[in-house]
Design a protein around this motif. Structure first.
Motif, mmCIF file in Angstrom:
data_model
loop_
_atom_site.group_PDB
_atom_site.id
_atom_site.type_symbol
_atom_site.label_atom_id
_atom_site.label_comp_id
_atom_site.label_asym_id
_atom_site.label_seq_id
_atom_site.Cartn_x
_atom_site.Cartn_y
_atom_site.Cartn_z
ATOM 1 N N GLN A 160 4.348 13.669 -11.548
ATOM 2 C CA GLN A 160 4.699 13.664 -12.970
ATOM 3 C C GLN A 160 4.589 15.080 -13.544
ATOM 4 O OE1 GLN A 160 5.845 10.758 -14.433
ATOM 5 N NE2 GLN A 160 5.757 10.109 -12.280
ATOM 6 N N GLU B 149 1.256 17.124 -13.329
ATOM 7 C CA GLU B 149 0.951 17.623 -11.989
ATOM 8 C C GLU B 149 1.867 18.785 -11.617
ATOM 9 O OE1 GLU B 149 1.434 14.156 -12.426
ATOM 10 O OE2 GLU B 149 -0.727 13.896 -12.645
ATOM 11 N N TYR C 143 -3.340 18.210 -2.977
ATOM 12 C CA TYR C 143 -4.299 17.172 -2.588
ATOM 13 C C TYR C 143 -4.746 16.335 -3.781
ATOM 14 C CZ TYR C 143 -4.888 19.063 2.155
ATOM 15 O OH TYR C 143 -4.674 19.464 3.455
ATOM 16 N N ARG C 144 -4.683 16.916 -4.977
ATOM 17 C CA ARG C 144 -5.109 16.165 -6.171
ATOM 18 C C ARG C 144 -3.988 15.320 -6.775
ATOM 19 N NH1 ARG C 144 -7.228 21.191 -7.491
ATOM 20 N NH2 ARG C 144 -5.886 21.408 -9.325
ATOM 21 N N MET C 145 -2.757 15.643 -6.476
ATOM 22 C CA MET C 145 -1.623 14.966 -7.111
ATOM 23 C C MET C 145 -1.644 13.442 -6.969
ATOM 24 S SD MET C 145 1.745 17.346 -6.673
ATOM 25 C CE MET C 145 2.109 18.663 -7.848
ATOM 26 N N PRO C 146 -1.992 12.876 -5.808
ATOM 27 C CA PRO C 146 -1.960 11.415 -5.694
ATOM 28 C C PRO C 146 -3.065 10.699 -6.476
ATOM 29 C CG PRO C 146 -1.781 12.464 -3.532
ATOM 30 C CD PRO C 146 -2.207 13.517 -4.502
ATOM 31 N N LYS C 147 -4.022 11.474 -7.035
ATOM 32 C CA LYS C 147 -5.142 10.898 -7.791
ATOM 33 C C LYS C 147 -5.966 9.933 -6.935
ATOM 34 C CE LYS C 147 -3.105 11.380 -12.395
ATOM 35 N NZ LYS C 147 -1.927 12.153 -11.959
ATOM 36 N N ASN C 148 -6.123 10.311 -5.683
ATOM 37 C CA ASN C 148 -6.951 9.561 -4.733
ATOM 38 C C ASN C 148 -8.108 10.471 -4.349
ATOM 39 O OD1 ASN C 148 -8.068 8.573 -2.274
ATOM 40 N ND2 ASN C 148 -6.197 7.431 -1.844
ATOM 41 N N PRO C 149 -9.360 10.086 -4.633
ATOM 42 C CA PRO C 149 -10.487 10.995 -4.422
ATOM 43 C C PRO C 149 -10.719 11.387 -2.968
ATOM 44 C CG PRO C 149 -11.267 8.771 -4.915
ATOM 45 C CD PRO C 149 -9.786 8.781 -5.178
#
Length: 235
Positions: free
Chosen positions: A121, A124, A157-163
């Motif tokens: 989006q 990001e 690595y942060r874009m998918p919002k998966n920690p």
């Protein structure tokens, strides 16, 4: 209680405290009860309590500091990777371990850029644009370029919002940093890497996952040659 009983007694205490950390009874970032209180609660010697705290620290469940009470660290993905760090560094002593770790990075980042090209989006995209801008500004300064290079990939690595993914990125960075820092750098090499980052970014904003995958793969495969030389590896 004699020394032969210490490991079993310590294990019981470790299990009890770990359960309290998991349940939230012992809150994250709060100190553990005082040694004397733990001794009284568990009917254990100071030696046993310290052995239990050391085991908790090795598991990443508490952070021990000299002259301070240990601080609770509720488990998360970063904690798990931190706890396994020494094992991974041992594996990296073998050239095959370095190669396998690097290939796993390529595998993950190929998936990340494809996902970014199809689903990222505007917020990001703007984070990635800013990371790219800072990367370009750092071209004359190799130390700063290295830092902004890590930041650029970190946004992916942060874009998918998966920690899990940011924790994995931190793992790659920390495990390989001592060797990355030995790599020969120059403004000319930085320029090449920046152009590769630019190609990845352009493919993402063009919503072209195939081009993003190709740009990322070409970038990391080219970088591998520098990695291989740094680790003195033979293909």
């Amino acid at each position: 209680m004699d020394s032969d009983n210490h490991p079993r007694a310590a294990d019981v205490i470790v299990a009890a405290i770990a359960a309290r950390i998991a349940s939230g009874e012992l809150p994250d970032k709060h100190p553990l009860p005082a040694e004397r209180d733990l001794m009284e609660e568990f009917g254990a010697s100071r030696t046993v309590i310290r052995e239990a705290i050391s085991a908790l620290s090795n598991r990443g469940l508490v952070e021990s500091r000299p002259r301070y009470r240990p601080i609770v660290r509720k488990p998360d993905y970063e904690t798990v990777l931190h706890a396994t760090g020494d094992v991974v560094r041992h594996l990296l002593a073998d050239s095959g371990g370095v190669r396998n770790l690097y290939r796993s990075r390529i595998f993950i980042e190929r998936a990340l850029v494809r996902e970014a090209a199809t689903a990222a989006q505007k917020p990001e995209i703007e984070l990635l644009r800013e990371a790219l801008r800072l990367n370009e500004l750092a071209i004359p300064d190799s130390n700063e370029f290295y830092r902004t290079d890590i930041q650029f990939h970190g946004v992916l690595y942060r874009m998918p919002k998966n920690p899990i993914f940011p924790a994995v990125h931190q793992g790659y960075t920390s495990w390989l940093a001592p060797h990355w820092e030995k790599m020969l750098r120059s403004p000319e090499r930085n320029q090449v890497n920046y152009r590769a980052h630019r190609s990845i970014f352009d493919a993402i904003i063009d919503r072209d996952p195939e081009a993003a995958d190709e740009a990322l793969t070409n970038h990391l495969n080219a970088a591998w040659e520098y990695v291989r030389v740094t680790f003195e590896l033979d293909e």
